[in-house]
Motif scaffolding. Structure first.
Motif, mmCIF file in Angstrom:
data_model
loop_
_atom_site.group_PDB
_atom_site.id
_atom_site.type_symbol
_atom_site.label_atom_id
_atom_site.label_comp_id
_atom_site.label_asym_id
_atom_site.label_seq_id
_atom_site.Cartn_x
_atom_site.Cartn_y
_atom_site.Cartn_z
ATOM 1 N N SER A 129 37.385 44.572 39.238
ATOM 2 C CA SER A 129 36.229 44.884 40.083
ATOM 3 C C SER A 129 36.399 46.272 40.688
ATOM 4 O O SER A 129 37.374 46.527 41.399
ATOM 5 N N GLU A 170 38.053 40.208 47.926
ATOM 6 C CA GLU A 170 37.839 39.648 46.593
ATOM 7 C C GLU A 170 37.101 38.317 46.677
ATOM 8 O O GLU A 170 37.494 37.421 47.433
ATOM 9 N N ASP A 174 34.596 38.247 41.745
ATOM 10 C CA ASP A 174 35.517 39.355 41.467
ATOM 11 C C ASP A 174 36.744 38.873 40.697
ATOM 12 O O ASP A 174 37.224 39.542 39.780
#
Length: 216
Positions: A129, A170, A174
């Motif tokens: 990501s 996150e 992700d």
């Protein structure tokens, strides 16, 4: 005789050519030091020759955080190894493994390193990501990481990717992006670690910057 480390079946050993890092990844214990200390190419290869002649070591696993921090020096090390192989001071089937950042490796370095014996290169890819990469101050993008992995494969250099799960910010989406990214790179090896704040890492001193609260 009790030291049985191997690289691709060859008797191997750890060797350190440099120490430290000048980057600022928030999870890394070296990030606050902002120092990088190096040994000369000749000094490194002299040690390799000794390890080969005295102990029969043909594999060398460089434990440097960033092996290729200075491009001219990286090429100089490779050339010293190549010349030592030609003069039979090092074996023709010598094998190398290094760790570095994707922004610090390029085609010219790979050409020399492959001739020197580079077989495996390890990259801290961390996440799939771009949002998470920016949050952890990696200063790299997914597109760039993918391009450098492909470049290594072009020169038949195996790639090991390091990934961290549970990074600040996150989401489940992700995390799935990281898994898909890792699988899509056709890596030869992949290591996944759980995010852990270590003393001396930036996140340890200012966890609130990343929305964290640490019990120290």
């Amino acid at each position: 005789k009790r030291y049985t480390m191997t690289l691709e079946g060859k008797p191997a050993t750890i060797i350190i050519g440099s120490r430290g890092c000048r980057y600022s990844c928030m999870f890394c214990g070296s990030a606050k030091l902002k120092k990088w200390r190096k040994r000369s190419a000749l000094n490194i290869v002299t040690e390799m020759i000794m390890l080969y002649e005295k102990y029969g070591k043909k594999g060398f696993y460089f434990g440097d955080d960033i092996f290729s921090f200075e491009k001219p020096r990286t090429i100089e090390i490779a050339k010293e190894i190549i010349n030592s192989k030609k003069s039979k001071m090092l074996p023709d089937d010598l094998i190398l493994r290094i760790t570095t950042r994707t922004n610090l490796i390029d085609e010219e370095q790979l050409i020399y390193l492959k001739e020197a014996g580079l077989d495996i290169i390890s990259f801290g890819l961390e996440s799939g990501s771009d949002k998470v990469l920016a949050t952890i101050q990696k200063q790299l993008t997914i597109k760039h990481q993918k391009e450098k992995v492909e470049l290594c494969h072009k020169y038949n250099v195996k790639v090991k990717g390091f990934f961290i799960m549970g990074l600040p910010g996150e989401t489940e989406e992700d995390l799935q992006m990281t898994i898909d990214f890792a699988k899509g790179l056709n890596l030869e090896y992949a290591d996944c670690y759980l995010f852990t704040p270590f003393p001396s890492a930036p996140v340890w001193d200012t966890p609130e910057k990343w929305g964290l609260k640490l019990d120290k």
